[in-house]
Write a protein that holds these residues in place. Structure first.
Motif, PDB file in Angstrom:
ATOM      1  N   ALA A 272      -3.938  10.696   6.483  1.00 45.71           N
ATOM      2  CA  ALA A 272      -2.977  11.078   5.440  1.00 45.71           C
ATOM      3  C   ALA A 272      -1.733  11.711   6.049  1.00 45.71           C
ATOM      4  CB  ALA A 272      -3.640  12.036   4.457  1.00 45.71           C
ATOM      5  N   ARG A 273      -1.905  12.595   7.029  1.00 44.39           N
ATOM      6  CA  ARG A 273      -0.758  13.232   7.683  1.00 44.39           C
ATOM      7  C   ARG A 273       0.122  12.210   8.390  1.00 44.39           C
ATOM      8  NH1 ARG A 273      -4.504  17.318   9.151  1.00 44.39           N
ATOM      9  NH2 ARG A 273      -4.776  16.296  11.184  1.00 44.39           N
ATOM     10  N   SER A 274      -0.519  11.277   9.079  1.00 43.15           N
ATOM     11  CA  SER A 274       0.235  10.277   9.830  1.00 43.15           C
ATOM     12  C   SER A 274       1.123   9.447   8.915  1.00 43.15           C
ATOM     13  CB  SER A 274      -0.739   9.367  10.590  1.00 43.15           C
ATOM     14  OG  SER A 274      -0.050   8.357  11.281  1.00 43.15           O
ATOM     15  N   VAL A 275       0.584   9.072   7.758  1.00 44.54           N
ATOM     16  CA  VAL A 275       1.356   8.266   6.809  1.00 44.54           C
ATOM     17  C   VAL A 275       2.494   9.087   6.208  1.00 44.54           C
ATOM     18  CG1 VAL A 275       1.261   7.054   4.584  1.00 44.54           C
ATOM     19  CG2 VAL A 275      -0.558   6.720   6.273  1.00 44.54           C
ATOM     20  N   MET A 276       2.199  10.288   5.753  1.00 45.59           N
ATOM     21  CA  MET A 276       3.197  11.121   5.093  1.00 45.59           C
ATOM     22  C   MET A 276       4.320  11.537   6.052  1.00 45.59           C
ATOM     23  SD  MET A 276       2.109  11.262   1.971  1.00 45.59           S
ATOM     24  CE  MET A 276       2.954  12.654   1.213  1.00 45.59           C
ATOM     25  N   GLU A 277       3.965  11.833   7.294  1.00 48.14           N
ATOM     26  CA  GLU A 277       4.974  12.258   8.271  1.00 48.14           C
ATOM     27  C   GLU A 277       5.900  11.122   8.685  1.00 48.14           C
ATOM     28  OE1 GLU A 277       2.692  13.953  11.401  1.00 48.14           O
ATOM     29  OE2 GLU A 277       2.260  15.837  10.313  1.00 48.14           O
ATOM     30  N   SER A 278       5.510   9.897   8.334  1.00 50.84           N
ATOM     31  CA  SER A 278       6.365   8.736   8.625  1.00 50.84           C
ATOM     32  C   SER A 278       7.225   8.362   7.414  1.00 50.84           C
ATOM     33  CB  SER A 278       5.493   7.554   9.046  1.00 50.84           C
ATOM     34  OG  SER A 278       4.767   7.848  10.215  1.00 50.84           O
ATOM     35  N   ASN A 279       7.310   9.282   6.466  1.00 50.52           N
ATOM     36  CA  ASN A 279       8.142   9.100   5.272  1.00 50.52           C
ATOM     37  C   ASN A 279       7.714   7.893   4.436  1.00 50.52           C
ATOM     38  OD1 ASN A 279       9.854  11.349   5.801  1.00 50.52           O
ATOM     39  ND2 ASN A 279      10.951  10.105   7.322  1.00 50.52           N
ATOM     40  N   LEU A 280       6.401   7.606   4.440  1.00 49.85           N
ATOM     41  CA  LEU A 280       5.864   6.570   3.561  1.00 49.85           C
ATOM     42  C   LEU A 280       5.155   7.242   2.393  1.00 49.85           C
ATOM     43  CD1 LEU A 280       4.275   4.132   6.193  1.00 49.85           C
ATOM     44  CD2 LEU A 280       6.486   3.904   5.050  1.00 49.85           C
ATOM     45  N   ASP A 281       5.289   6.639   1.212  1.00 52.44           N
ATOM     46  CA  ASP A 281       4.560   7.153   0.051  1.00 52.44           C
ATOM     47  C   ASP A 281       3.112   6.679   0.123  1.00 52.44           C
ATOM     48  OD1 ASP A 281       6.767   8.426  -1.089  1.00 52.44           O
ATOM     49  OD2 ASP A 281       7.448   6.546  -1.997  1.00 52.44           O
ATOM     50  N   LEU A 282       2.190   7.563  -0.170  1.00 52.12           N
ATOM     51  CA  LEU A 282       0.762   7.251  -0.127  1.00 52.12           C
ATOM     52  C   LEU A 282       0.255   7.093  -1.559  1.00 52.12           C
ATOM     53  CD1 LEU A 282      -1.727   6.926   1.702  1.00 52.12           C
ATOM     54  CD2 LEU A 282      -2.071   9.396   1.542  1.00 52.12           C
ATOM     55  N   PHE A 283      -0.085   5.859  -1.932  1.00 50.95           N
ATOM     56  CA  PHE A 283      -0.502   5.569  -3.304  1.00 50.95           C
ATOM     57  C   PHE A 283      -2.023   5.602  -3.485  1.00 50.95           C
ATOM     58  CE2 PHE A 283       3.492   2.759  -3.296  1.00 50.95           C
ATOM     59  CZ  PHE A 283       4.285   3.832  -3.677  1.00 50.95           C
ATOM     60  N   LEU A 284      -2.765   5.329  -2.408  1.00 54.87           N
ATOM     61  CA  LEU A 284      -4.229   5.265  -2.517  1.00 54.87           C
ATOM     62  C   LEU A 284      -4.856   5.712  -1.210  1.00 54.87           C
ATOM     63  CD1 LEU A 284      -6.788   4.264  -4.163  1.00 54.87           C
ATOM     64  CD2 LEU A 284      -6.551   2.118  -2.906  1.00 54.87           C
ATOM     65  N   LEU A 285      -5.861   6.562  -1.317  1.00 56.74           N
ATOM     66  CA  LEU A 285      -6.657   7.001  -0.168  1.00 56.74           C
ATOM     67  C   LEU A 285      -8.083   7.125  -0.682  1.00 56.74           C
ATOM     68  CD1 LEU A 285      -6.142   7.882   2.813  1.00 56.74           C
ATOM     69  CD2 LEU A 285      -6.215  10.233   1.997  1.00 56.74           C
ATOM     70  N   GLN A 286      -8.846   6.063  -0.565  1.00 56.85           N
ATOM     71  CA  GLN A 286     -10.140   5.981  -1.267  1.00 56.85           C
ATOM     72  C   GLN A 286     -11.232   5.461  -0.342  1.00 56.85           C
ATOM     73  OE1 GLN A 286     -10.192   3.966  -5.160  1.00 56.85           O
ATOM     74  NE2 GLN A 286     -11.873   2.746  -4.375  1.00 56.85           N
ATOM     75  N   PRO A 287     -12.335   6.203  -0.203  1.00 58.49           N
ATOM     76  CA  PRO A 287     -13.465   5.683   0.582  1.00 58.49           C
ATOM     77  C   PRO A 287     -14.015   4.413  -0.063  1.00 58.49           C
ATOM     78  CG  PRO A 287     -13.700   8.038   0.182  1.00 58.49           C
ATOM     79  CD  PRO A 287     -12.576   7.565  -0.690  1.00 58.49           C
ATOM     80  N   GLU A 288     -14.253   3.418   0.750  1.00 60.57           N
ATOM     81  CA  GLU A 288     -14.841   2.176   0.244  1.00 60.57           C
ATOM     82  C   GLU A 288     -16.329   2.394   0.034  1.00 60.57           C
ATOM     83  OE1 GLU A 288     -14.241  -2.369   1.553  1.00 60.57           O
ATOM     84  OE2 GLU A 288     -15.383  -1.206   3.005  1.00 60.57           O
ATOM     85  N   GLU A 289     -16.838   1.935  -1.092  1.00 62.96           N
ATOM     86  CA  GLU A 289     -18.262   2.092  -1.368  1.00 62.96           C
ATOM     87  C   GLU A 289     -19.054   1.278  -0.373  1.00 62.96           C
ATOM     88  OE1 GLU A 289     -21.563   1.578  -4.940  1.00 62.96           O
ATOM     89  OE2 GLU A 289     -19.505   0.931  -5.255  1.00 62.96           O
ATOM     90  N   ASN A 290     -19.788   1.961   0.489  1.00 60.30           N
ATOM     91  CA  ASN A 290     -20.561   1.284   1.529  1.00 60.30           C
ATOM     92  C   ASN A 290     -22.028   1.289   1.122  1.00 60.30           C
ATOM     93  OD1 ASN A 290     -21.310   0.017   3.842  1.00 60.30           O
ATOM     94  ND2 ASN A 290     -21.006   1.775   5.189  1.00 60.30           N
ATOM     95  N   ASN A 291     -22.369   0.478   0.121  1.00 64.12           N
ATOM     96  CA  ASN A 291     -23.743   0.433  -0.356  1.00 64.12           C
ATOM     97  C   ASN A 291     -24.585  -0.470   0.538  1.00 64.12           C
ATOM     98  OD1 ASN A 291     -22.908  -2.131  -1.070  1.00 64.12           O
ATOM     99  ND2 ASN A 291     -22.649  -1.617  -3.227  1.00 64.12           N
ATOM    100  N   LEU A 292     -25.850  -0.629   0.161  1.00 64.74           N
ATOM    101  CA  LEU A 292     -26.758  -1.389   1.003  1.00 64.74           C
ATOM    102  C   LEU A 292     -26.333  -2.848   1.113  1.00 64.74           C
ATOM    103  CD1 LEU A 292     -29.266  -1.289   2.690  1.00 64.74           C
ATOM    104  CD2 LEU A 292     -30.629  -1.580   0.638  1.00 64.74           C
ATOM    105  N   GLU A 293     -25.751  -3.395   0.042  1.00 67.25           N
ATOM    106  CA  GLU A 293     -25.282  -4.776   0.116  1.00 67.25           C
ATOM    107  C   GLU A 293     -24.214  -4.937   1.190  1.00 67.25           C
ATOM    108  OE1 GLU A 293     -25.885  -3.225  -2.662  1.00 67.25           O
ATOM    109  OE2 GLU A 293     -26.913  -4.542  -4.081  1.00 67.25           O
TER     110      GLU A 293
END
Length: 304
Positions: A272-293
């Motif tokens: 998150a810091r790396s993206v924000m410090e590069s003057n980019l807007d961060l719209f989504l930061l979401q863990p991908e559901e890593n289920n058994l499938e």
């Protein structure tokens, strides 16, 4: 011999014909008192493996121990301790639940009182004179399990028991399996290709694919593996510009997002810091559901 194991196979291999090998060095370790989920897609070798454990197929290569005894040397004594349901249950549709069980009772040499006991265990004690052809699929499956329970086995082997069941039937089956394990002390091996459902009832897992074991361990060990493979989905105002910023996290474009490997909260904060410090807007930061499938897909992709 390992007496803590209900089932132990070493290097189990099987050929259906000279040019068709189905199993490749299968090593199973099923602990006593566990519910062991044997997972894999159709055609992966689950039924072949279970059939070998029951002596339904000729033993070719490898070793099978059940309750610390070699299967080929003590087959009859071992099978007296096992109940099984392999593929389609054999029931007489014109008979009641009690009458079906009475057909099988003499083969197991158990008293007539055992019929009432197993019907209570599987929740079919009140079906009375209702014939099996009027049973739902879930009721038929529970009756088939009742047949397997007649000898009061120490080990219960169920091959794809949830096939064709509706959600209510799957929930009933899940609870029955847990009760048999916790209240009656049975070790249970249950095979399935419904990965998310099996995860809700088992304590141990084995994953098989194209006749080869890809994973075996406890649920916590599986969860640790899932955490190791966890990914984070990111959307920014300029994904192309963000890609080089995320190079150390193995970024991959997934639709309109970027997926990166992420193993800790510290990684998330750093990204998150790396993206924000590069003057980019961060719209989504979401863990991908890593289920058994998803884990299964990862494992089978690596094995292909």
């Amino acid at each position: 011999m390992n007496n803590s194991c209900a089932i132990k196979t070493t290097g189990l291999s099987y050929h259906y014909s000279k040019n068709v090998q189905t199993l490749f060095g299968i090593n199973l370790n099923v602990e006593r008192g566990s519910i062991y989920g044997f997972l894999g897609p159709n055609g992966s070798g689950k039924t072949t493996t279970l059939s070998l454990l029951l002596g339904l197929l000729p033993h070719q290569r490898g070793d099978i121990e059940i309750f610390g005894q070699h299967l080929h040397a003590s087959r009859i004594n071992i099978l007296k301790k096992i109940g099984s349901l392999i593929e389609t249950p054999s029931l007489y549709s014109h008979l009641t639940a009690k009458e079906n069980l009475e057909i099988y009772r003499p083969f197991y040499g158990v008293k007539r009182e055992r019929i009432k006991e197993v019907l209570q265990i599987v929740g079919l004690e009140d079906t009375g004179k209702k014939t099996t052809k009027k049973f739902s699929l879930g009721m038929k499956q529970r009756l088939a399990i009742a047949v397997a329970l007649l000898p009061n086995p120490e080990l219960l082997i169920l091959d794809e028991p949830s096939n064709g069941l509706d959600p209510g039937g799957i929930i009933e089956l899940r609870q029955l399996v847990k009760d048999l394990n916790q209240q009656h002390g049975m070790t249970i091996v249950i095979s399935s290709h419904i990965l998310s459902e099996v995860e809700k009832m088992v304590s141990h897992l084995g994953i098989i694919y194209k006749g080869k074991m890809l994973f075996e361990g406890t649920l916590p060990q599986l969860h640790a593996l899932r955490q190791k493979d966890a990914r984070l989905l990111i959307k920014t105002s300029d994904n192309t510009a963000a890609l080089p910023l995320l190079a150390t996290y193995g970024p991959q474009v997934v639709g309109d997002a970027i997926a990166v490997h992420c193993s800790s909260n510290n990684d998330i904060a750093a990204i998150a810091r790396s993206v924000m410090e590069s003057n980019l807007d961060l719209f989504l930061l979401q863990p991908e559901e890593n289920n058994l499938e998803q884990l299964f897909i990862n494992l089978t992709t690596d094995a292909s």
